[in-house]
Design an enzyme around this catalytic site. Sequence first.
Site, PDB file in Angstrom:
ATOM      1  N   LYS A  98      -3.876  36.666  -3.031  1.00 44.34           N
ATOM      2  CA  LYS A  98      -5.204  36.483  -2.443  1.00 44.34           C
ATOM      3  C   LYS A  98      -5.825  35.166  -2.893  1.00 44.34           C
ATOM      4  CE  LYS A  98      -7.895  40.220  -2.154  1.00 44.34           C
ATOM      5  NZ  LYS A  98      -8.618  41.443  -2.612  1.00 44.34           N
ATOM      6  N   LYS A 181     -10.164  16.170 -33.377  1.00 44.32           N
ATOM      7  CA  LYS A 181     -11.000  17.332 -33.085  1.00 44.32           C
ATOM      8  C   LYS A 181     -12.356  17.190 -33.771  1.00 44.32           C
ATOM      9  CE  LYS A 181      -7.795  19.506 -30.801  1.00 44.32           C
ATOM     10  NZ  LYS A 181      -7.891  19.511 -29.320  1.00 44.32           N
ATOM     11  N   GLU A 235     -14.679  14.508 -25.453  1.00 44.92           N
ATOM     12  CA  GLU A 235     -13.878  15.416 -24.628  1.00 44.92           C
ATOM     13  C   GLU A 235     -14.414  16.839 -24.674  1.00 44.92           C
ATOM     14  OE1 GLU A 235      -9.738  14.718 -24.746  1.00 44.92           O
ATOM     15  OE2 GLU A 235      -9.207  16.845 -24.718  1.00 44.92           O
ATOM     16  N   HIS A 318      -3.882  16.766 -19.353  1.00 43.58           N
ATOM     17  CA  HIS A 318      -3.834  17.403 -20.666  1.00 43.58           C
ATOM     18  C   HIS A 318      -2.389  17.742 -21.045  1.00 43.58           C
ATOM     19  CE1 HIS A 318      -3.827  21.280 -23.018  1.00 43.58           C
ATOM     20  NE2 HIS A 318      -4.517  20.507 -23.818  1.00 43.58           N
TER      21      HIS A 318
HETATM   22 MG    MG Z   1      -8.803  18.756 -25.326  1.00 40.63          MG
END
Ligand code: MG
Length: 386
Positions: A98, A181, A235, A318
């Site tokens: 679907k 990070k 990001e 990514h």
């Molecule tokens: Mg990332």
Amino acid sequence: MRIVAIHEATVPLSVAARSANISFDAMTSSAVALVTDVVREGRPLVGYGFDTIGRYGHGGLLRERFIPRLLSADPELYWDGAQIDPDAVWRILMANEKFGGHGERSGAVGVIDAAVWDLAAKIAGVPLWRYLADLDGQADAPGRVPVYASGGHYAAENDREVLRADLQKGIDAGHTRMKIKIGAAPLADDMARIEAALAVVGDGALALDANGIFDLDTARAYLAALAGYPIAWLEEPGTALDYALNAEIAAEAALPLAVVENLFSFDDARNLLRYGGLRADRDLLQFDISASYGIVEYRRILDLFAGAGWQRSAFAPHAGHLLAMHTAAGLGLGLAEVAISTASLFGQITAQLPIADGIATLPSEPGVGFEQLPVFEQLFGKVLAH
Ligand code: MG
């Protein structure tokens, strides 16, 4: 030609690292081998697909739904006598699915799609980047792609020293752009982290990844603290599916934003374009090719954004290892991502690639080039043991 067997296996990608959002302790991925009755050099031609990192394996969906669907299809639907048609395979895989509600199926379809493209390039006798470039009319594609090194995860102990060593490893490996990070520590601690990283990485070459953890107030606080810092991009400040939040952040951010490694379909991409408030003159789009129904769907997303005035240089897929790098090189995208750490199996997939001055040179063997990797057995040994 027909596909005579499709094998899949779940491969552990566990690594002692975490982002602001998740730990990678129990991470897995899916490996797929698509076996044909075409014989080359005395052996059946096999297409290999290996999933991205971050969304776990898709064994259940592959075994119960997508593999049986493709194996039971009439080969005349996907084989024109000389080549396999990835778009036709995609239509077979998506029969009786679907619209909407993409869920995890986009990753299951994506890893089969990856194996189909590996196979198509092998049948043509060229590396996948060359095959895609020819399909895309990019005759002068050089087989090289600008890359950035992704790492700088939070370490449980001696975080700052580990961070510096991680970045130095990237520089020593030929990288000029790095990503670390942020978002899992208080703002003041993160700023100290960022300053430590900037002392190793050049101005304008450090990117920061918050893994979707910020609300609007936190994003504002970080943007204010980062004003004047030479940051390449911020990001995923907010969660991917909150288009209004992304639009609010984009309206206030002087920094380029890089977003949407966690949107997995053309439908989601169109909503992002309509409601996400992104800026074609500076922001980056990080759709994860193999998590998003594969290269067939990715090319539709490229066309969608091209129609809205976006350049290919704004696309930086990514993760996605060799598959994303071939796609970026073949379709003339802006950047590809390479894991700095080669301690993880995922990082080892691209560890052998020649990189100099932030540019990677793609393999020249037909297909993606998995068979030439030292970690081929670790990636596909379980699959081939079927
Ligand atoms: Mg990332």
